[in-house]
Design a protein around this motif. Structure first.
Motif, PDB file in Angstrom:
ATOM      1  N   GLU A   1       0.893  -1.023   0.003  1.00 18.56           N
ATOM      2  CA  GLU A   1       0.306   0.218   0.176  1.00 18.56           C
ATOM      3  C   GLU A   1       1.173   1.595   0.274  1.00 18.56           C
ATOM      4  O   GLU A   1       0.415   1.901  -0.836  1.00 18.56           O
ATOM      5  CB  GLU A   1      -0.550  -0.258   0.867  1.00 18.56           C
ATOM      6  CG  GLU A   1      -1.625   1.677   1.055  1.00 18.56           C
ATOM      7  CD  GLU A   1      -2.746   1.287   0.381  1.00 18.56           C
ATOM      8  OE1 GLU A   1      -3.545   2.093  -0.296  1.00 18.56           O
ATOM      9  OE2 GLU A   1      -3.419  -0.278  -0.562  1.00 18.56           O
ATOM     10  N   THR A   2       1.984   0.938   0.252  1.00 19.53           N
ATOM     11  CA  THR A   2       2.679   2.296   0.619  1.00 19.53           C
ATOM     12  C   THR A   2       3.824   2.617  -0.116  1.00 19.53           C
ATOM     13  O   THR A   2       3.245   3.491  -1.298  1.00 19.53           O
ATOM     14  CB  THR A   2       4.378   2.267   1.852  1.00 19.53           C
ATOM     15  OG1 THR A   2       3.205   2.588   2.437  1.00 19.53           O
ATOM     16  CG2 THR A   2       4.921   3.298   1.727  1.00 19.53           C
ATOM     17  N   MET A   3       3.903   1.630  -1.364  1.00 20.30           N
ATOM     18  CA  MET A   3       4.829   1.682  -2.909  1.00 20.30           C
ATOM     19  C   MET A   3       3.346   2.464  -3.605  1.00 20.30           C
ATOM     20  O   MET A   3       3.492   2.843  -4.802  1.00 20.30           O
ATOM     21  CB  MET A   3       5.336   0.230  -2.824  1.00 20.30           C
ATOM     22  CG  MET A   3       5.994   0.430  -4.464  1.00 20.30           C
ATOM     23  SD  MET A   3       6.501  -1.383  -4.946  1.00 20.30           S
ATOM     24  CE  MET A   3       7.514  -1.775  -3.668  1.00 20.30           C
ATOM     25  N   MET A   4       2.107   1.567  -3.918  1.00 22.78           N
ATOM     26  CA  MET A   4       1.205   1.658  -4.416  1.00 22.78           C
ATOM     27  C   MET A   4       0.161   2.067  -4.211  1.00 22.78           C
ATOM     28  O   MET A   4      -0.729   2.781  -5.498  1.00 22.78           O
ATOM     29  CB  MET A   4       1.038   0.076  -5.296  1.00 22.78           C
ATOM     30  CG  MET A   4       2.310  -1.010  -5.337  1.00 22.78           C
ATOM     31  SD  MET A   4       1.454  -2.664  -6.213  1.00 22.78           S
ATOM     32  CE  MET A   4       3.546  -2.945  -5.825  1.00 22.78           C
ATOM     33  N   GLY A   5      -0.376   2.672  -3.236  1.00 24.91           N
ATOM     34  CA  GLY A   5      -1.681   3.796  -3.458  1.00 24.91           C
ATOM     35  C   GLY A   5      -1.453   4.572  -3.702  1.00 24.91           C
ATOM     36  O   GLY A   5      -0.610   5.073  -4.648  1.00 24.91           O
TER      37      GLY A   5
ATOM     38  N   ALA B   1       7.365   5.361  -7.662  1.00 28.68           N
ATOM     39  CA  ALA B   1       6.054   5.545  -8.853  1.00 28.68           C
ATOM     40  C   ALA B   1       5.044   6.516  -8.374  1.00 28.68           C
ATOM     41  O   ALA B   1       5.475   6.689  -7.137  1.00 28.68           O
ATOM     42  CB  ALA B   1       5.244   4.154  -8.095  1.00 28.68           C
ATOM     43  N   ALA B   2       4.401   6.515  -8.968  1.00 28.87           N
ATOM     44  CA  ALA B   2       2.918   7.752  -8.459  1.00 28.87           C
ATOM     45  C   ALA B   2       1.499   7.150  -9.396  1.00 28.87           C
ATOM     46  O   ALA B   2       2.472   7.265 -10.924  1.00 28.87           O
ATOM     47  CB  ALA B   2       3.652   8.649  -8.631  1.00 28.87           C
ATOM     48  N   ARG B   3       0.677   7.270  -9.380  1.00 29.42           N
ATOM     49  CA  ARG B   3      -0.431   7.059 -10.414  1.00 29.42           C
ATOM     50  C   ARG B   3      -1.363   7.834 -10.716  1.00 29.42           C
ATOM     51  O   ARG B   3      -1.196   9.368 -10.352  1.00 29.42           O
ATOM     52  CB  ARG B   3      -1.759   5.700 -10.001  1.00 29.42           C
ATOM     53  CG  ARG B   3      -2.111   5.070 -11.256  1.00 29.42           C
ATOM     54  CD  ARG B   3      -3.304   3.982 -10.965  1.00 29.42           C
ATOM     55  NE  ARG B   3      -4.537   4.225  -9.691  1.00 29.42           N
ATOM     56  CZ  ARG B   3      -4.668   3.815  -9.255  1.00 29.42           C
ATOM     57  NH1 ARG B   3      -4.020   1.753  -8.920  1.00 29.42           N
ATOM     58  NH2 ARG B   3      -5.475   3.530  -7.836  1.00 29.42           N
TER      59      ARG B   3
ATOM     60  N   GLY C   1       1.578   6.775  -3.221  1.00 33.83           N
ATOM     61  CA  GLY C   1       3.075   5.820  -3.824  1.00 33.83           C
ATOM     62  C   GLY C   1       2.998   6.170  -5.591  1.00 33.83           C
ATOM     63  O   GLY C   1       1.923   7.444  -6.143  1.00 33.83           O
ATOM     64  N   ASN C   2       2.968   5.603  -5.853  1.00 36.86           N
ATOM     65  CA  ASN C   2       2.634   5.100  -7.741  1.00 36.86           C
ATOM     66  C   ASN C   2       1.659   5.279  -8.144  1.00 36.86           C
ATOM     67  O   ASN C   2       1.041   5.351  -9.168  1.00 36.86           O
ATOM     68  CB  ASN C   2       3.530   4.364  -8.057  1.00 36.86           C
ATOM     69  CG  ASN C   2       4.035   3.259  -7.566  1.00 36.86           C
ATOM     70  OD1 ASN C   2       1.994   2.320  -7.651  1.00 36.86           O
ATOM     71  ND2 ASN C   2       4.526   1.839  -7.581  1.00 36.86           N
ATOM     72  N   GLN C   3       0.372   4.634  -6.869  1.00 39.08           N
ATOM     73  CA  GLN C   3      -0.984   4.134  -8.045  1.00 39.08           C
ATOM     74  C   GLN C   3      -0.919   3.253  -8.951  1.00 39.08           C
ATOM     75  O   GLN C   3      -1.789   3.836  -9.631  1.00 39.08           O
ATOM     76  CB  GLN C   3      -1.909   5.869  -8.218  1.00 39.08           C
ATOM     77  CG  GLN C   3      -1.702   6.894  -6.785  1.00 39.08           C
ATOM     78  CD  GLN C   3      -1.985   8.339  -7.305  1.00 39.08           C
ATOM     79  OE1 GLN C   3      -2.648   8.258  -8.323  1.00 39.08           O
ATOM     80  NE2 GLN C   3      -2.114   8.617  -6.578  1.00 39.08           N
TER      81      GLN C   3
ATOM     82  N   PHE D   1       5.262   8.398 -11.844  1.00 41.45           N
ATOM     83  CA  PHE D   1       6.561   8.702 -11.085  1.00 41.45           C
ATOM     84  C   PHE D   1       6.115  10.156  -9.675  1.00 41.45           C
ATOM     85  O   PHE D   1       5.181  10.863  -9.978  1.00 41.45           O
ATOM     86  CB  PHE D   1       7.365   9.311 -11.827  1.00 41.45           C
ATOM     87  CG  PHE D   1       7.534   8.585 -12.927  1.00 41.45           C
ATOM     88  CD1 PHE D   1       9.122   7.593 -12.813  1.00 41.45           C
ATOM     89  CD2 PHE D   1       6.516   8.740 -13.814  1.00 41.45           C
ATOM     90  CE1 PHE D   1       9.371   7.227 -14.298  1.00 41.45           C
ATOM     91  CE2 PHE D   1       7.191   8.136 -15.390  1.00 41.45           C
ATOM     92  CZ  PHE D   1       8.254   7.175 -15.312  1.00 41.45           C
ATOM     93  N   PRO D   2       7.508   9.742  -8.979  1.00 41.91           N
ATOM     94  CA  PRO D   2       7.822  10.817  -7.485  1.00 41.91           C
ATOM     95  C   PRO D   2       7.600  12.452  -8.612  1.00 41.91           C
ATOM     96  O   PRO D   2       8.355  11.886  -9.611  1.00 41.91           O
ATOM     97  CB  PRO D   2       8.468  10.491  -6.886  1.00 41.91           C
ATOM     98  CG  PRO D   2       9.313   9.584  -8.302  1.00 41.91           C
ATOM     99  CD  PRO D   2       8.606   8.748  -9.230  1.00 41.91           C
TER     100      PRO D   2
END
Length: 440
Positions: free
Chosen positions: A151-155, A434-436, A158-160, A198-199
């Protein structure tokens, strides 16, 4: 207070105060580049495998200065690009998916290729005082070793990461590969798509090959530099978000088994049947000053996301617009030596069918579901390891990394290029984070 990058003495990064600019954009401040076909589809990654063949296949878009060990000057010496903005001589790349059936792998061809968003608006949809990327800047988002939800990375913060099957009905989606679908044949926007951001917050440091996620972080909900946590508050860039569309129609008639991960129908080139290891890379090649000027005036409201003429408007990139015919004519020859079969059957344009690569993924990557996955060196299975004009990294690195994408991203460059604002130092290679498609 707004900070802009300036060229300092002794090659160190310095910042000077500049007046804030708040230019109102009627809708929201962003533009979208709809790319042409892929520039190259090969086992090349100048961030994590500088000077050698990468252990897995990537699909690359952008300018033809791309190579396994490249500098900012290489980007500027490019003679064409697959992007619709000719002044963007950057490169963007991600792992190529394969279809797995009866022990055989077939490359999944691209549909609309990529949509590359640049977001730079604040909470009031105004230009948000973003800095342009330094020369030589690099970053990544995501991790090739990831095999489960983080969740921290992809939430949201994060990179979504998200995968969506556009089927014209329920449009099944998930952070990893969605399961249970047979086809993605929406009438208007068909295909299986992956989206990541992206960040955009930078700590002023170079990309570090040994810690590729360290120099970048994702912003909070606050506007401007206040949205960047310390120590990643030296500069805030435009947020890059990429949608990567795949044409899965040639596999519609094949029954898919989602019950066994080791026989899952969709596998990324790094051996991932979960989709969680999707990652994307960026090397800056923007002509200095162009992006900074465009961010102040180019917005969705004046056609910034149109497939054609919008990006060529005077408020965006004017005569820098690169039409589709020129985008699709830009291609690279083989970089990996000797050349190998990665499943490309034509010119990597829309409508091409994916080709079979046999019973093993290029680079002989095994299917792995264990978290974290292990990075396998291509030499362990006799796969090609050379690249045109390449040489091993000066620091002796193998060109692989097991860094987790749950920490902020990093950026590094080839051995002698320094970050002088806006130039970045090449002491390894820059990496991504990452980031969405969340906030602007």
């Amino acid at each position: 207070m707004h900070y802009r990058l300036v060229a300092p003495a002794f090659g160190l990064l310095a910042f000077i105060a500049a007046p804030a600019v708040a230019q109102y954009n009627p809708t929201c401040a962003f533009f979208v580049q709809y790319t042409g076909g892929s520039l190259a589809i090969e086992r090349v990654d100048p961030l994590l495998s500088p000077g050698v063949a990468s252990n897995h296949v990537h699909s690359v878009t952008g300018a033809n200065g791309f190579s396994a060990d490249m500098s900012f000057q290489d980007t500027q010496d490019s003679t064409c690009t697959t992007l619709p903005v000719s002044q963007d001589k950057s490169n963007y790349w991600m792992p190529t998916p394969y279809f797995h059936n009866n022990g055989q792998f077939t490359r999944v061809p691209e549909a609309y290729n990529r949509k590359i968003y640049y977001k730079y608006g604040n909470s009031k949809c105004q230009y948000d005082d973003r800095s342009e990327f330094p020369q030589g800047f690099r970053m990544m988002t995501g991790s090739a070793t990831q095999r489960e939800m983080n969740e921290t990375m992809m939430g949201v913060g994060g990179n979504q990461l998200q995968w969506v099957c556009h089927d014209g009905g329920s449009n099944p989606s998930a952070t990893g590969f969605p399961t249970g679908f047979q086809s993605c044949n929406d009438e208007y926007v068909p295909g299986l798509a992956s989206t990541m951001r992206f960040p955009s917050c930078w700590n002023g440091e170079d990309f570090d090959l040994n810690n590729p996620m360290a120099h970048m972080a994702f912003p909070t909900n606050a506007d401007g530099i206040a949205g960047c946590p310390a120590p990643w508050n030296k500069a805030r860039f435009a947020e890059i978000m990429i949608e990567y569309y795949l044409d899965v129609s040639q596999f519609d008639s094949i029954q898919k088994d989602y019950s066994d991960p080791n026989n899952a129908p969709w596998v990324l080139s790094d051996g991932d049947p979960t989709g969680y290891s999707m990652h994307m890379d960026f090397i800056n090649g923007w002509e200095p000053g162009v992006l900074l000027a465009a961010m102040k005036t180019c917005a969705i409201s004046d056609g910034g996301s149109d497939v054609g003429v919008g990006l060529g408007s005077s408020s965006c990139f004017g005569s820098g617009y690169n039409p589709p015919a020129k985008q699709n004519a830009c291609r690279l020859g083989s970089i990996v030596t000797p050349s190998e079969n990665v499943g490309v059957t034509g010119s990597a344009l829309q409508g091409e069918k994916g080709g079979s690569v046999g019973s093993a993924l290029p680079g002989c990557n095994p299917i792995q579901t264990t978290q974290p996955a292990t990075i396998h060196a291509p030499s362990t299975c006799g796969a090609a390891t050379g690249v045109e004009g390449g040489s091993p990294p000066a620091n002796g690195s193998s060109g692989t990394s097991n860094s987790s994408a749950s920490s902020p991203a990093t950026s590094s460059a080839p051995a002698n290029e320094k970050i002088a604002a806006p130039v970045m130092k090449r002491s390894g290679h820059f990496h991504r984070h990452a980031a969405r498609h969340g906030s602007f």
